[in-house]
Design a protein around this motif. Structure first.
Motif, PDB file in Angstrom:
ATOM      1  N   LEU A 333      59.868 -30.538   5.967  1.00  0.00           N
ATOM      2  CA  LEU A 333      59.022 -30.734   7.139  1.00  0.00           C
ATOM      3  C   LEU A 333      57.911 -31.721   6.802  1.00  0.00           C
ATOM      4  N   PRO A 334      58.060 -33.001   7.156  1.00  0.00           N
ATOM      5  CA  PRO A 334      57.022 -33.988   6.832  1.00  0.00           C
ATOM      6  C   PRO A 334      55.994 -34.127   7.947  1.00  0.00           C
ATOM      7  N   LEU A 335      54.750 -34.367   7.553  1.00  0.00           N
ATOM      8  CA  LEU A 335      53.698 -34.701   8.502  1.00  0.00           C
ATOM      9  C   LEU A 335      52.679 -35.578   7.785  1.00  0.00           C
ATOM     10  N   SER A 336      51.937 -36.361   8.542  1.00  0.00           N
ATOM     11  CA  SER A 336      50.962 -37.276   7.960  1.00  0.00           C
ATOM     12  C   SER A 336      49.597 -36.587   7.822  1.00  0.00           C
ATOM     13  N   TRP A 337      48.726 -37.218   7.030  1.00  0.00           N
ATOM     14  CA  TRP A 337      47.358 -36.700   6.897  1.00  0.00           C
ATOM     15  C   TRP A 337      46.621 -36.744   8.225  1.00  0.00           C
ATOM     16  N   LEU A 338      46.902 -37.754   9.031  1.00  0.00           N
ATOM     17  CA  LEU A 338      46.258 -37.836  10.349  1.00  0.00           C
ATOM     18  C   LEU A 338      46.668 -36.660  11.223  1.00  0.00           C
ATOM     19  N   GLN A 339      47.956 -36.307  11.203  1.00  0.00           N
ATOM     20  CA  GLN A 339      48.417 -35.177  12.000  1.00  0.00           C
ATOM     21  C   GLN A 339      47.852 -33.857  11.496  1.00  0.00           C
ATOM     22  N   LEU A 340      47.559 -33.761  10.206  1.00  0.00           N
ATOM     23  CA  LEU A 340      47.002 -32.528   9.655  1.00  0.00           C
ATOM     24  C   LEU A 340      45.518 -32.395   9.960  1.00  0.00           C
ATOM     25  N   LEU A 341      44.756 -33.480   9.787  1.00  0.00           N
ATOM     26  CA  LEU A 341      43.305 -33.401   9.903  1.00  0.00           C
ATOM     27  C   LEU A 341      42.820 -33.617  11.332  1.00  0.00           C
ATOM     28  N   SER A 342      43.477 -34.494  12.078  1.00  0.00           N
ATOM     29  CA  SER A 342      43.052 -34.776  13.454  1.00  0.00           C
ATOM     30  C   SER A 342      44.281 -34.959  14.335  1.00  0.00           C
ATOM     31  N   PRO A 343      44.937 -33.879  14.720  1.00  0.00           N
ATOM     32  CA  PRO A 343      46.173 -34.004  15.507  1.00  0.00           C
ATOM     33  C   PRO A 343      45.975 -34.714  16.837  1.00  0.00           C
ATOM     34  N   SER A 344      44.814 -34.547  17.465  1.00  0.00           N
ATOM     35  CA  SER A 344      44.585 -35.172  18.762  1.00  0.00           C
ATOM     36  C   SER A 344      44.569 -36.698  18.671  1.00  0.00           C
ATOM     37  N   SER A 345      44.325 -37.243  17.472  1.00  0.00           N
ATOM     38  CA  SER A 345      44.303 -38.701  17.312  1.00  0.00           C
ATOM     39  C   SER A 345      45.692 -39.289  17.141  1.00  0.00           C
ATOM     40  N   ASP A 346      46.686 -38.447  16.925  1.00  0.00           N
ATOM     41  CA  ASP A 346      48.060 -38.920  16.756  1.00  0.00           C
ATOM     42  C   ASP A 346      48.760 -38.920  18.109  1.00  0.00           C
ATOM     43  N   THR A 347      49.269 -40.059  18.507  1.00  0.00           N
ATOM     44  CA  THR A 347      49.872 -40.182  19.845  1.00  0.00           C
ATOM     45  C   THR A 347      51.154 -39.364  19.949  1.00  0.00           C
ATOM     46  N   THR A 348      51.910 -39.265  18.858  1.00  0.00           N
ATOM     47  CA  THR A 348      53.155 -38.494  18.913  1.00  0.00           C
ATOM     48  C   THR A 348      52.878 -37.019  19.175  1.00  0.00           C
ATOM     49  N   TYR A 349      51.787 -36.502  18.627  1.00  0.00           N
ATOM     50  CA  TYR A 349      51.438 -35.093  18.813  1.00  0.00           C
ATOM     51  C   TYR A 349      50.754 -34.849  20.149  1.00  0.00           C
ATOM     52  N   SER A 350      49.882 -35.758  20.551  1.00  0.00           N
ATOM     53  CA  SER A 350      49.049 -35.512  21.736  1.00  0.00           C
ATOM     54  C   SER A 350      49.696 -35.952  23.046  1.00  0.00           C
ATOM     55  N   THR A 351      50.646 -36.862  22.997  1.00  0.00           N
ATOM     56  CA  THR A 351      51.269 -37.362  24.225  1.00  0.00           C
ATOM     57  C   THR A 351      52.427 -36.456  24.614  1.00  0.00           C
ATOM     58  N   VAL A 352      52.271 -35.756  25.707  1.00  0.00           N
ATOM     59  CA  VAL A 352      53.305 -34.830  26.169  1.00  0.00           C
ATOM     60  C   VAL A 352      54.307 -35.601  27.024  1.00  0.00           C
ATOM     61  N   PRO A 353      55.605 -35.534  26.696  1.00  0.00           N
ATOM     62  CA  PRO A 353      56.600 -36.235  27.521  1.00  0.00           C
ATOM     63  C   PRO A 353      56.619 -35.696  28.943  1.00  0.00           C
ATOM     64  N   ARG A 354      56.929 -36.557  29.840  1.00  0.00           N
ATOM     65  CA  ARG A 354      57.013 -36.157  31.250  1.00  0.00           C
ATOM     66  C   ARG A 354      58.144 -35.157  31.443  1.00  0.00           C
ATOM     67  N   ASP A 355      57.901 -34.167  32.264  1.00  0.00           N
ATOM     68  CA  ASP A 355      58.880 -33.113  32.515  1.00  0.00           C
ATOM     69  C   ASP A 355      59.706 -33.488  33.744  1.00  0.00           C
ATOM     70  N   TYR A 356      60.953 -33.857  33.523  1.00  0.00           N
ATOM     71  CA  TYR A 356      61.857 -34.209  34.614  1.00  0.00           C
ATOM     72  C   TYR A 356      62.629 -32.979  35.053  1.00  0.00           C
ATOM     73  N   THR A 357      62.916 -32.930  36.320  1.00  0.00           N
ATOM     74  CA  THR A 357      63.760 -31.863  36.853  1.00  0.00           C
ATOM     75  C   THR A 357      65.233 -32.174  36.562  1.00  0.00           C
ATOM     76  N   PRO A 358      66.094 -31.163  36.586  1.00  0.00           N
ATOM     77  CA  PRO A 358      67.525 -31.435  36.347  1.00  0.00           C
ATOM     78  C   PRO A 358      68.098 -32.442  37.331  1.00  0.00           C
ATOM     79  N   GLU A 359      67.614 -32.448  38.572  1.00  0.00           N
ATOM     80  CA  GLU A 359      68.111 -33.412  39.548  1.00  0.00           C
ATOM     81  C   GLU A 359      67.711 -34.838  39.171  1.00  0.00           C
TER      82      GLU A 359
END
Length: 559
Positions: A333-359
């Motif tokens: 399980l790899p993670l960066s120091w940025l993700q450990l110390l300041s997760p909100s500054s990492d775009t991969t962690y803080s950016t929530v993908p849009r939730d699409y409906t099945p349709e």
């Protein structure tokens, strides 16, 4: 580790010169051994490891050579002949065996010296042009050339037995076309990186130091989930800047370095096939293991794990690659120091993908829909790794990094559980002596007696998050039993009168290891110190100890 050479596996070919050639055995390809020749990779597929092969003379019209398995009797023919010749005879050894000529009572020379032996090149009657012609002929896998070189040496009868064996071994390493197929494991890979590649990429770390790190950080093998009813394995935290060598050594101890080829077409780590709730607990809802795992903290956008490719694991391979059936795919399980110390500054962690409906997903094109699902899987995986790492509870910490160990331990020590083992490696001793001072007994005593004013009323949870000050860069009460050590295994030549280390062995940094144990300090302050006296004052009535206690307080025995 498998006993047979599998297709697409990485193997090490040990040449007669002692060097190793690490290659991937891709079916239907040609393997080149430079001056030795070439052969087809299919000739060693599905054959056992540790066999020695000989490249036969190339037939007319053939592009490549065939291989012959060299039997053990032929490999050890010289040793067998020597033992048979010496059977029933007594060997006389005197002096140092080199400087003096030993003669028996009957005048027979028992052992000669090399004092009168001159340069071998002057005693060799074959010219370089003739030797090159014999090499081009290449008959009998180079054995004819070695025999002619031995016969053409005019001073062969003046050599000592040791000198003669060394001369033959030198010519054998140079001209004999044989090689041995070995499996790639961590010790061999470490030796190959140290002696034949760039040792600085693995911080000059040697095999014995890797073993010490694994032992002091308490890395151990976890049995199969079907063998034990309860939870097995543990969780280890790693800071690795050796290209994945430390991770490979720990994974080998944990039994998750090599893939199970018998189940390569199935999902290797689908623990749901085992019955019982305890087995389901070993895997999270995100497809990642929850025990027997290695959590690696790295400094870059992607972890540097290039050495793991020799064990058929590519962390950045596409999702369709077969290496995603490797155990490390769900247990590393790899993670960066940025993700450990300041997760909100990492775009991969803080950016929530849009939730699409099945349709809405049904109306998307297949390429866009696949991209969306990959983003969701990556987001879910990163969230799980970061959240579980920040929650702590790790069973051990192993560090091999060029970073300042003080800055590394400041953020990783609070993530360990009580009793967790810590091992920090450094090529030089200076950073580790600083750690020993910061966790020394005197500094711990000073911290307990006169803690910094800003943390006097803090709870234990708040204390572990403290970033330190100039006097106490690290919290000395969180670690006990710190020690500093080093170890180096040297090869020795052991002969009569000639016992010494191998002078041509690899040098480099010695390497040092700092070890300690994570502890949970007691909450509150201990106010009583010194010896408690039970004597009473003369005028105090029996049973009244107030005056005695007051006197001890005045004398400073109690606080």
């Amino acid at each position: 580790m498998q006993s047979l050479v599998r297709p697409n596996a990485w193997v090490a070919l040990r040449l007669q010169s002692g060097q190793h050639k690490i290659i991937q055995i891709i079916p239907n390809t040609i393997i080149s051994l430079a001056k030795y020749g070439t052969f087809s990779s299919n000739l060693i597929v599905s054959r056992p490891y540790n066999l020695t092969y000989e490249l036969l003379d190339r037939e007319s019209g053939a592009k490549d050579s065939d291989l012959r398995i060299v039997p053990a009797s032929e490999l050890h023919a010289d040793t067998i002949a020597e033992e048979e010749a010496s059977a029933g005879t007594e060997t006389t050894i005197g002096g140092d065996g080199v400087e003096f000529q030993l003669v028996g009572e009957n005048g027979e020379v028992v052992m000669r010296s090399n004092r009168e032996t001159i340069d071998d090149s002057a005693r060799q009657t074959l010219t370089m042009e003739e030797i090159e012609e014999l090499k081009l002929e290449g008959t009998d896998a180079g054995k004819d050339l070695i025999a002619k070189l031995m016969l053409s040496h005019t001073g062969l009868d003046q050599k000592t037995s040791f000198s003669l064996a060394k001369y033959k071994l030198l010519k054998t390493k140079k001209y004999l076309r044989q090689f041995t197929v070995l499996p790639v494991d961590v010790p061999l890979l470490t030796q190959w990186m140290l002696e034949e590649k760039d040792s600085s990429k693995i911080l000059d770390m040697r095999e014995e130091m890797l073993a010490l790190i694994g032992s002091w950080s308490n890395v151990h093998h976890a049995p199969s989930p079907a063998d034990l009813p309860g939870p097995v394995g543990g969780r280890w935290l790693v800071v690795d800047e050796t290209g994945g060598l430390l991770v490979a050594a720990m994974a080998e101890r944990m039994g998750i370095l090599h893939a199970d080829v018998d189940r390569e077409n199935s999902e290797l780590l689908d623990y749901a096939e085992f019955e019982g709730p305890s087995y389901h607990d070993r895997r999270s809802d995100h497809g990642l293991a929850t025990s027997n795992t290695i959590t690696m903290i790295h400094t870059n956008a992607q972890p540097n794990l290039n050495l793991l490719s020799y064990f058929n694991y590519e962390p950045n391979a596409p999702s369709s690659a077969s290496c995603h059936n490797h155990p490390l795919a769900t247990q590393l399980l790899p993670l960066s120091w940025l993700q450990l110390l300041s997760p909100s500054s990492d775009t991969t962690y803080s950016t929530v993908p849009r939730d699409y409906t099945p349709e809405e997903l049904a109306t998307m094109k297949s390429g866009k829909r696949g991209t969306y699902h990959r983003k969701v899987r990556r987001y879910t995986r990163i969230r799980h790794i970061v959240d579980s790492t920040r929650a702590g509870g790790f069973d051990g910490l192993a560090v091999a990094s060029s970073m300042d160990p003080v800055s590394v331990l400041r953020h990783t020590i609070p993530l360990l559980r009580g009793g967790a083992s810590i091992a920090v490696f450094s090529p030089t001793i200076e950073p580790l002596t600083q750690l020993s001072d910061l966790y020394s007994t005197s500094r711990r005593t000073a911290f307990i007696q006169r803690p910094p004013k800003e943390i006097e009323d803090w709870s234990l949870d708040e204390l572990t998050k403290w970033q330190g000050n100039d006097d106490f860069p690290l919290i000395p009460t969180l670690v006990l039993g710190s020690s500093l050590q080093t170890a180096r295994v040297r090869s020795w030549q052991v002969l009569p009168g000639r016992t010494h280390p191998i002078m041509t062995s690899k040098g480099g940094a010695e390497g040092y290891l700092w070890t300690a144990t994570r502890v949970i300090p007691a909450e509150g302050k201990v106010s009583a110190r010194g010896k408690y006296s039970k004597r009473r004052t003369e005028n105090a009535p029996k049973g009244d100890k107030s005056e005695g206690i007051q006197k001890q307080l005045d004398n400073g025995d109690l606080e």
